[in-house]
Scaffold this motif. Structure first.
Motif, PDB file in Angstrom:
ATOM      1  N   VAL A 101      75.247  18.039 129.288  1.00 33.94           N
ATOM      2  CA  VAL A 101      75.120  16.641 129.480  1.00 33.94           C
ATOM      3  C   VAL A 101      74.897  15.925 130.701  1.00 33.94           C
ATOM      4  O   VAL A 101      74.251  15.186 131.031  1.00 33.94           O
ATOM      5  N   ALA A 102      75.860  16.508 131.755  1.00 29.29           N
ATOM      6  CA  ALA A 102      75.852  16.128 133.099  1.00 29.29           C
ATOM      7  C   ALA A 102      74.437  15.981 133.797  1.00 29.29           C
ATOM      8  O   ALA A 102      74.027  15.398 134.662  1.00 29.29           O
ATOM      9  N   GLU A 103      73.534  17.187 133.311  1.00 30.05           N
ATOM     10  CA  GLU A 103      72.209  17.237 133.913  1.00 30.05           C
ATOM     11  C   GLU A 103      71.117  16.250 133.467  1.00 30.05           C
ATOM     12  O   GLU A 103      70.403  15.964 134.086  1.00 30.05           O
ATOM     13  N   GLY A 104      71.664  15.583 132.463  1.00 32.10           N
ATOM     14  CA  GLY A 104      70.842  14.444 132.095  1.00 32.10           C
ATOM     15  C   GLY A 104      69.301  14.649 131.438  1.00 32.10           C
ATOM     16  O   GLY A 104      69.152  15.718 131.470  1.00 32.10           O
ATOM     17  N   ILE A 105      68.929  13.516 130.957  1.00 36.54           N
ATOM     18  CA  ILE A 105      67.673  13.979 130.067  1.00 36.54           C
ATOM     19  C   ILE A 105      66.815  12.780 130.843  1.00 36.54           C
ATOM     20  O   ILE A 105      66.883  11.561 130.891  1.00 36.54           O
ATOM     21  N   TYR A 106      65.630  13.181 131.480  1.00 33.81           N
ATOM     22  CA  TYR A 106      64.581  12.400 131.969  1.00 33.81           C
ATOM     23  C   TYR A 106      63.886  11.461 130.973  1.00 33.81           C
ATOM     24  O   TYR A 106      63.273  12.192 129.959  1.00 33.81           O
TER      25      TYR A 106
END
Length: 104
Positions: free
Chosen positions: A18-23
């Motif tokens: 989740v920390a990587e994020g979603i663009y």
């Protein structure tokens, strides 16, 4: 100064995934009388189909709190970085992003 009590603290965990994020470069917002649904989409150049990458469902009260928090953060950002310019009459969403068509 207020003293913080341990019972008023919330321990929030953030997984690596989740920390990587979603663009996302497109958000679609819908609502009913009980909830707001925010769909975050990634549209890619030359690809006529896009998928929802993330969906957030909020109560109307939380949607309003989210809006206020986002407004507050935008004001703080602009105070440091300058005004964010928005084209008031956006054209239809460009499917080719102004570049050449995709080729394999």
């Amino acid at each position: 100064m207020e003293e913080q009590h341990p019972e008023n603290q919330l321990n929030i965990e953030l997984s690596e995934e989740v920390a990587e994020g979603i663009y996302s470069n497109l958000a679609i917002i819908t609502h009913s009388n009980t909830e707001f649904v925010l769909d975050f989409v990634r549209v890619m150049p030359g690809v006529p189909k896009a998928r929802v990458k993330s969906r957030i469902v909020l109560t109307p009260e939380h949607a309003k709190r989210f809006m206020r928090a986002l407004e507050d953060n935008l004001e703080k950002f602009e105070a440091i970085n300058g005004r964010i310019k928005i084209n008031e009459d956006p054209p239809a969403f460009p499917m080719n992003f102004g570049g050449p068509p995709a080729q394999a």
